[in-house]
Design a protein around this motif. Structure first.
Motif, PDB file in Angstrom:
ATOM      1  N   LYS A 149       0.831  -1.199   0.000  1.00  0.00           N
ATOM      2  CA  LYS A 149       0.000   0.000   0.000  1.00  0.00           C
ATOM      3  C   LYS A 149       0.873   1.259   0.000  1.00  0.00           C
ATOM      4  O   LYS A 149       0.593   2.234  -0.717  1.00  0.00           O
ATOM      5  CB  LYS A 149      -0.916  -0.016   1.232  1.00  0.00           C
ATOM      6  CG  LYS A 149      -1.900   1.143   1.305  1.00  0.00           C
ATOM      7  CD  LYS A 149      -2.765   1.034   2.552  1.00  0.00           C
ATOM      8  CE  LYS A 149      -3.740   2.218   2.654  1.00  0.00           C
ATOM      9  NZ  LYS A 149      -4.533   2.158   3.905  1.00  0.00           N
ATOM     10  N   ALA A 150       1.936   1.245   0.794  1.00  0.00           N
ATOM     11  CA  ALA A 150       2.843   2.389   0.852  1.00  0.00           C
ATOM     12  C   ALA A 150       3.525   2.619  -0.488  1.00  0.00           C
ATOM     13  O   ALA A 150       3.664   3.762  -0.954  1.00  0.00           O
ATOM     14  CB  ALA A 150       3.879   2.175   1.954  1.00  0.00           C
ATOM     15  N   VAL A 151       3.958   1.536  -1.138  1.00  0.00           N
ATOM     16  CA  VAL A 151       4.641   1.639  -2.430  1.00  0.00           C
ATOM     17  C   VAL A 151       3.703   2.243  -3.472  1.00  0.00           C
ATOM     18  O   VAL A 151       4.079   3.154  -4.229  1.00  0.00           O
ATOM     19  CB  VAL A 151       5.156   0.253  -2.880  1.00  0.00           C
ATOM     20  CG1 VAL A 151       5.663   0.306  -4.312  1.00  0.00           C
ATOM     21  CG2 VAL A 151       6.252  -0.238  -1.940  1.00  0.00           C
ATOM     22  N   GLN A 152       2.482   1.743  -3.536  1.00  0.00           N
ATOM     23  CA  GLN A 152       1.497   2.286  -4.486  1.00  0.00           C
ATOM     24  C   GLN A 152       1.259   3.772  -4.246  1.00  0.00           C
ATOM     25  O   GLN A 152       1.210   4.572  -5.181  1.00  0.00           O
ATOM     26  CB  GLN A 152       0.166   1.548  -4.338  1.00  0.00           C
ATOM     27  CG  GLN A 152       0.107   0.201  -5.021  1.00  0.00           C
ATOM     28  CD  GLN A 152      -1.312  -0.322  -4.991  1.00  0.00           C
ATOM     29  OE1 GLN A 152      -1.999  -0.247  -3.985  1.00  0.00           O
ATOM     30  NE2 GLN A 152      -1.764  -0.841  -6.113  1.00  0.00           N
ATOM     31  N   PHE A 482       9.962   4.453   6.937  1.00  0.00           N
ATOM     32  CA  PHE A 482       8.605   4.859   7.322  1.00  0.00           C
ATOM     33  C   PHE A 482       7.552   3.852   6.900  1.00  0.00           C
ATOM     34  O   PHE A 482       6.531   3.690   7.568  1.00  0.00           O
ATOM     35  CB  PHE A 482       8.280   6.271   6.803  1.00  0.00           C
ATOM     36  CG  PHE A 482       8.346   6.455   5.313  1.00  0.00           C
ATOM     37  CD1 PHE A 482       7.187   6.407   4.541  1.00  0.00           C
ATOM     38  CD2 PHE A 482       9.549   6.727   4.669  1.00  0.00           C
ATOM     39  CE1 PHE A 482       7.226   6.604   3.162  1.00  0.00           C
ATOM     40  CE2 PHE A 482       9.601   6.929   3.296  1.00  0.00           C
ATOM     41  CZ  PHE A 482       8.433   6.865   2.531  1.00  0.00           C
ATOM     42  N   GLY A 483       7.805   3.125   5.808  1.00  0.00           N
ATOM     43  CA  GLY A 483       6.845   2.106   5.374  1.00  0.00           C
ATOM     44  C   GLY A 483       6.691   0.984   6.385  1.00  0.00           C
ATOM     45  O   GLY A 483       5.603   0.434   6.567  1.00  0.00           O
ATOM     46  N   THR A 484       7.779   0.645   7.087  1.00  0.00           N
ATOM     47  CA  THR A 484       7.719  -0.428   8.091  1.00  0.00           C
ATOM     48  C   THR A 484       6.957   0.002   9.344  1.00  0.00           C
ATOM     49  O   THR A 484       6.543  -0.844  10.140  1.00  0.00           O
ATOM     50  CB  THR A 484       9.140  -0.851   8.511  1.00  0.00           C
ATOM     51  OG1 THR A 484       9.881   0.320   8.891  1.00  0.00           O
ATOM     52  CG2 THR A 484       9.867  -1.563   7.402  1.00  0.00           C
ATOM     53  N   LEU A 485       6.784   1.309   9.524  1.00  0.00           N
ATOM     54  CA  LEU A 485       6.108   1.821  10.725  1.00  0.00           C
ATOM     55  C   LEU A 485       4.646   2.169  10.464  1.00  0.00           C
ATOM     56  O   LEU A 485       4.000   2.799  11.295  1.00  0.00           O
ATOM     57  CB  LEU A 485       6.860   3.055  11.257  1.00  0.00           C
ATOM     58  CG  LEU A 485       8.294   2.781  11.731  1.00  0.00           C
ATOM     59  CD1 LEU A 485       8.997   4.077  12.096  1.00  0.00           C
ATOM     60  CD2 LEU A 485       8.312   1.818  12.913  1.00  0.00           C
ATOM     61  N   GLY A 486       4.122   1.723   9.292  1.00  0.00           N
ATOM     62  CA  GLY A 486       2.692   1.851   9.052  1.00  0.00           C
ATOM     63  C   GLY A 486       2.272   2.976   8.126  1.00  0.00           C
ATOM     64  O   GLY A 486       1.075   3.113   7.844  1.00  0.00           O
ATOM     65  N   TRP A 487       3.197   3.818   7.657  1.00  0.00           N
ATOM     66  CA  TRP A 487       2.832   4.871   6.707  1.00  0.00           C
ATOM     67  C   TRP A 487       2.155   4.226   5.487  1.00  0.00           C
ATOM     68  O   TRP A 487       2.549   3.138   5.088  1.00  0.00           O
ATOM     69  CB  TRP A 487       4.097   5.619   6.282  1.00  0.00           C
ATOM     70  CG  TRP A 487       3.840   6.841   5.449  1.00  0.00           C
ATOM     71  CD1 TRP A 487       3.706   8.122   5.884  1.00  0.00           C
ATOM     72  CD2 TRP A 487       3.686   6.887   4.017  1.00  0.00           C
ATOM     73  NE1 TRP A 487       3.477   8.960   4.835  1.00  0.00           N
ATOM     74  CE2 TRP A 487       3.448   8.221   3.666  1.00  0.00           C
ATOM     75  CE3 TRP A 487       3.691   5.926   3.002  1.00  0.00           C
ATOM     76  CZ2 TRP A 487       3.240   8.630   2.356  1.00  0.00           C
ATOM     77  CZ3 TRP A 487       3.480   6.320   1.690  1.00  0.00           C
ATOM     78  CH2 TRP A 487       3.263   7.663   1.382  1.00  0.00           C
ATOM     79  N   PRO A 488       1.130   4.820   4.886  1.00  0.00           N
ATOM     80  CA  PRO A 488       0.672   6.207   5.010  1.00  0.00           C
ATOM     81  C   PRO A 488      -0.248   6.494   6.204  1.00  0.00           C
ATOM     82  O   PRO A 488      -0.679   7.629   6.385  1.00  0.00           O
ATOM     83  CB  PRO A 488      -0.053   6.461   3.698  1.00  0.00           C
ATOM     84  CG  PRO A 488      -0.530   5.119   3.259  1.00  0.00           C
ATOM     85  CD  PRO A 488       0.498   4.142   3.726  1.00  0.00           C
ATOM     86  N   GLU A 489      -0.570   5.452   6.984  1.00  0.00           N
ATOM     87  CA  GLU A 489      -1.344   5.729   8.202  1.00  0.00           C
ATOM     88  C   GLU A 489      -0.433   6.426   9.218  1.00  0.00           C
ATOM     89  O   GLU A 489       0.748   6.119   9.316  1.00  0.00           O
ATOM     90  CB  GLU A 489      -1.869   4.412   8.808  1.00  0.00           C
ATOM     91  CG  GLU A 489      -2.706   3.572   7.852  1.00  0.00           C
ATOM     92  CD  GLU A 489      -3.940   4.300   7.364  1.00  0.00           C
ATOM     93  OE1 GLU A 489      -4.517   5.074   8.161  1.00  0.00           O
ATOM     94  OE2 GLU A 489      -4.314   4.113   6.194  1.00  0.00           O
ATOM     95  N   GLN A 490      -0.980   7.338   9.968  1.00  0.00           N
ATOM     96  CA  GLN A 490      -0.200   8.038  11.002  1.00  0.00           C
ATOM     97  C   GLN A 490      -0.273   7.223  12.293  1.00  0.00           C
ATOM     98  O   GLN A 490      -1.068   7.501  13.183  1.00  0.00           O
ATOM     99  CB  GLN A 490      -0.732   9.459  11.199  1.00  0.00           C
ATOM    100  CG  GLN A 490      -0.549  10.344   9.975  1.00  0.00           C
ATOM    101  CD  GLN A 490       0.908  10.423   9.527  1.00  0.00           C
ATOM    102  OE1 GLN A 490       1.792  10.755  10.311  1.00  0.00           O
ATOM    103  NE2 GLN A 490       1.158  10.091   8.260  1.00  0.00           N
ATOM    104  N   THR A 491       0.572   6.207  12.367  1.00  0.00           N
ATOM    105  CA  THR A 491       0.518   5.248  13.476  1.00  0.00           C
ATOM    106  C   THR A 491       1.304   5.765  14.684  1.00  0.00           C
ATOM    107  O   THR A 491       2.190   6.613  14.549  1.00  0.00           O
ATOM    108  CB  THR A 491       1.128   3.906  13.035  1.00  0.00           C
ATOM    109  OG1 THR A 491       2.514   4.128  12.727  1.00  0.00           O
ATOM    110  CG2 THR A 491       0.432   3.346  11.804  1.00  0.00           C
TER     111      THR A 491
END
Length: 949
Positions: A149-152, A482-491
């Motif tokens: 999802k982050a890559v897209q 940042f992708g491993t920490l849940g981005w694009p959601e603001q986790t």
């Protein structure tokens, strides 16, 4: 504790316990500290570079965890597009006799996922063997749903800002795999090749100043001449100044091509004329761009000659006005077959001037082993100019710091000369590009096909086909922090652990990964991905050679930990080698280096070896001698701990209070502990793991084990010592050892945990039921009030006297256990006082019958003498040695050394031996010569001393 240190029995047990107890997860308390693991390929096995890098990261994480930080070491693997696809293709072919095309894309992708679930965890299992305290509960994969999802999201947003575009550009093309590849996947190999010098006739009756009607150009790739669109000469070359703007007629093809002035042409090289083939050479592409030359592609994707060429302008737009005709004799020929035919035809036409043998480099695909071809293809690109500026500024203004700092220059040199980044790959396994095409070729970029239809108002009857390409794995791994920490959601994890604290990486991927992470992370989070980039060198073999399977010098870190037999090592290194002679040479070198295979060393010894070699240099020559030495260090610590436990378990160690009397040795070792704690902490803060490990090693081996444990014996074993004194020494023994174990833990986690569980209860630091772990203990902090300079001076004096006596024993060949009478003279009042205060230590450790202060040095009997500062230590020789017998013995020893020296000098004076023997063998002989000469000098000195008695 067991009598002997057996790492294999404690390592897996402790790792399983730590993982089961959730020891690796963030504590939720303290200042956040995070490291993102550079994701290894899911297909991979742990190699020495991984093991070195992971040791550094784990040392940092364990250290910061003990300092009270809220630590996260984020773990995960990369989907490794080409490597994984090739592996599964081979597996399917072997098991089912089918190709991926037989299966179809969807079914093949299912096979890849099946392989990943069954076999893709090999490298993560090996990470556990290295003691990596990563948070396994957060393990990520670059193809998992959240990361996809982050890559897209990143792709779509960049496209919408016109920072991603599709165009026809020159790329590294692998004719076997049929995909573009990155520069990092290109292996440049030196080889002997040929330089063909061809005559290109001048057009329109023009002649050179020398009266020739042709120019001579040289090339290592004659097959590309079919796509030439110009000839370049240097603008400062007087030989060709009159020809600039004129034309030559391209042989075999008949195309008129211009002569252009460009500094790419080297006046000193060959004729000074260079053929320009913008569609098949990266340097020529730049020349073509500067002069507006067309790009003429003559190769298929298999690197065979096309029936008709393809002509484009520098923007990749077709040029229908250019005649695409090529000689039909070459159509369909492989590039190397075409080369032979073209050279033959040029020679037949009288246009072959000469053939020169040269040493050059050829680019090979590291996966396919095929020669890489620069090829014009349609690809997706990231426009990097606007992304690079803030990434440069982040390092310039100190938001990101490189350690060592000189690597900033390497970063800047790349970032200030960036080309647009080709991000598409012609594979099936990977993040498929979120772009759809209608039948007219219009492109629609969106997160899903449904979104593409909705965004562009496309009805259901408009057929859409998704782009077949996938993204370069460096694109997805560029989002790692940042992708491993849940981005694009603001986790919450993103808010807590980003930016990460440190990136640990090799210098070879500063451009490919580090720079791209900085660009993409700044763009999408507004933050830097990490505050510090610690750049380490590359691990090479003991001779400084790159480790590779083809050289047969690879070391497997797991083999160094567990040990491996010679037969198994030979099978690993030569088992699948197709060249018998090469395999034979590798087998011989392996037998010479490891005649009995490799003994087990354990993880802790390997980790400590890596840390001891983590200097600021670019290359690390892995030293097996150091590995052996640090296994001995583990044994030393183990045996020292057994001594402490034998004297402390079941005894009063002061944990419950009681009167304590500290000996000089107790005060000294506590003082030195404070200094060592400060040294190790400072070194860790400065990323000088070599200094940290050395400070710990010297304190443990040279001071705690070699001196303090010996100095503790006179107190513990002296019936006349008070209980308060014994309690003080036992307390010091266990407390200093417990602190040593905490200092050692980040570097050597297993042995430190195993011993700590026994020592900590005695030191009042744990309950003794195993419920606590050294991992959760505080990092040792130096306490300045415990520094005792007077104790240090007194102990140095004591050590000096003991060593002086031991030296006399060695030089005079006196038995170690024979009690001696010693005289001290010429010293100060402080020396007299130290003698009186330390008689017990001296008597026990120097094996003395008596120690007497001599006021008048002239009254000294015949003695062997050693100096301790200004003070003389005298050992009277009467009745200790038979002078004549000792001189006879020494004469025999000197004669033996003379014969050894003579033999080597004769060998080294033989010019044939020095010229023909391998350099390593000659150096070994020179080393022996120095060793024998040094031994002879010591014997001569001993002989002279005894002769003077």
């Amino acid at each position: 504790m067991d009598k002997t240190y057996q790492p294999e029995q404690i390592e897996s047990r402790w790792y399983e316990r730590w993982e089961a107890d959730g020891r690796f997860a963030p504590s939720g308390e303290g200042e956040p500290y995070s490291i993102m693991i550079p994701p290894p390929n899911v297909t991979g096995s742990l190699h020495m570079g991984h093991a070195f890098q992971d040791t550094i990261m784990d040392t940092l994480i364990r250290w910061r965890r003990m300092q009270g930080n809220n630590t996260l070491w984020q773990v995960g693997t990369d989907h490794a597009g080409i490597a994984t696809q090739m592996l599964v293709e081979r597996k399917v072919a072997a098991e089912e006799g089918k190709s991926r095309h037989d299966l179809g894309r969807d079914a093949f992708i299912d096979k890849v996922w099946e392989w990943k679930h069954e076999s893709g965890g090999h490298i993560t299992r090996q990470l556990r063997r290295m003691g990596a305290s990563v948070d396994w509960s957060r393990e990520r994969f670059t193809m998992d749903d959240g990361f996809y999802k982050a890559v897209q999201e990143v792709f779509v947003r960049l496209y919408e800002e016109n920072l991603i575009y599709r165009g026809k550009r020159l790329v590294n093309w692998d004719p076997t795999l049929h995909t573009a590849i990155s520069d990092l996947e290109v292996e440049n190999r030196e080889q002997q090749g040929q330089f063909w010098h061809f005559r290109y006739p001048l057009a329109d009756g023009v002649k050179t100043d020398a009266g020739l009607d042709y120019l001579v150009v040289a090339t290592t790739r004659p097959e590309t001449m079919l796509g030439d669109t110009g000839v370049a000469v240097n603008p400062d070359d007087p030989r060709y100044a009159s020809l600039i703007g004129k034309f030559v007629e391209l042989p075999l093809v008949g195309r008129r091509i211009p002569i252009v002035a460009d500094e790419h042409a080297d006046m000193e090289k060959g004729s000074g004329c260079v053929k320009i083939t913008p569609a098949h050479d990266f340097n020529d592409y730049e020349v073509g761009r500067r002069h507006g030359l067309p790009l003429i592609n003559v190769f298929t994707q298999d690197a065979a000659i096309l029936p008709q060429a393809e002509a484009f302008d520098i923007q990749g737009r077709p040029l229908p006005e250019i005649d695409p005709s090529l000689p039909q004799a070459y159509a369909g020929l492989d590039r190397f077959e075409a080369r032979k035919q073209i050279v033959a035809d040029m020679e037949a036409a009288g246009l072959l001037e000469q053939i020169e043998t040269v040493n050059n480099t050829l680019p090979y695909g590291d996966r396919s082993g095929d020669v890489i071809e620069p090829l014009l293809t349609d690809q997706w690109f990231v426009a990097v100019e606007s992304l690079a500026k803030p990434a440069i500024a982040a390092v310039e203004n100190g938001d990101i710091q490189f350690v060592p700092k000189n690597y900033e220059n390497m970063y800047f040199s790349w970032m200030r000369d960036l080309q647009d980044w080709c991000i598409s790959r012609q594979l099936w396994w990977g993040h498929r590009i979120p772009a759809w095409y209608d039948e007219a070729g219009n492109v629609y970029v969106a997160r899903t096909e449904a979104e593409a239809r909705e965004k562009h108002g496309l009805s259901a009857d408009v057929a859409l086909t998704q782009d077949e390409d996938v993204l370069d794995t460096w694109f997805s791994s560029g989002l790692w922090t940042f992708g491993t920490l849940g981005w694009p959601e603001q986790t919450p994890e993103l808010a807590t652990f980003h930016p990460s604290s440190v990136l640990v990486t090799g210098f070879d991927i500063i451009f490919f990964w580090v720079a791209r992470m900085i660009m993409l992370t700044l763009k999408f989070t507004g933050e830097v991905p990490f505050k510090t980039v610690y750049v380490h060198g590359l691990v090479r073999d003991g001779q400084g050679q790159k480790m590779s399977k083809s050289k047969g010098n690879v070391l497997d870190p797991i083999d160094l930990i567990d040990g491996i037999t010679l037969d198994a090592l030979l099978e690993k290194r030569t088992g699948n080698m197709m060249q018998p002679q090469k395999a034979k040479a590798i087998a011989k070198a392996t037998r010479d280096e490891f005649p009995e295979g490799i003994e087990p060393h354990g993880t802790d010894a390997l980790r400590f070896t890596f840390l001891s070699q983590a200097t600021t240099g670019r290359d690390i020559k892995f030293d097996m001698g150091r590995l052996d030495g640090y296994r001995n260090f583990c044994n030393k610590l183990w045996n020292a701990s057994r001594y402490v436990l034998m004297n402390a378990e079941g005894q009063d160690c002061g944990a419950q209070g009681g009167e304590v009397e500290l000996s000089l040795a107790d005060r000294w070792i506590v003082s030195r502990l404070q200094q060592t704690e400060a040294q190790v902490t400072k070194a860790m803060e400065e990323f000088r793991f070599d200094h940290a490990s050395q400070a710990l090693y010297e304190f443990v081996w040279n001071e705690y084990c070699d001196w303090y444990l010996e100095l503790s014996k006179p107190v513990l074993w002296d019936e006349g010592a008070s209980e308060a004194a014994k309690r003080g020494t036992r307390r010091t023994l266990v407390r200093v050892l417990e602190a040593i174990l905490r200092l050692a833990h980040p570097m050597m986690p297993y042995i430190s945990e195993e011993i700590w569980q026994r020592v900590a209860p005695l030191a009042g630091k744990a309950a003794g039921d195993g419920s606590e772990s050294i991992m959760a203990q505080p990092w040792p902090q130096p306490e300045n009030h415990k520094l005792d300079e007077a104790a240090t001076r007194d102990i140095e004096w004591l050590k000096g006297v003991i060593v002086a006596v031991r030296n006399v024993r060695a030089e005079m060949n006196i038995a170690p256990g024979k009690p001696l009478d010693v005289l001290l003279t010429k010293g100060s009042q402080a020396d007299r006082e130290r003698l009186e205060a330390n008689r017990l230590f001296l008597a026990k450790l120097a094996k003395l019958e008596s120690a007497t202060w001599l006021d008048d040095p002239s009254e000294a009997p015949l003695s062997a003498t050693q100096l301790v500062g200004d003070m003389e230590v005298l050992v009277p020789m009467a009745d200790l040695i038979d002078k004549d017998a000792e001189l006879t013995r020494l004469a025999k020893e000197i004669d033996k050394q003379d014969k050894l020296i003579g033999g080597i000098e004769k060998k080294l004076s033989n010019e044939s031996f020095v010229a023909k023997a391998p350099e390593a063998v000659v150096e070994k002989e020179r080393g022996k010569l120095k060793e024998y000469q040094a031994a002879r000098a010591v014997l001569l000195e001993q002989r002279d001393k005894i002769a003077a008695l």
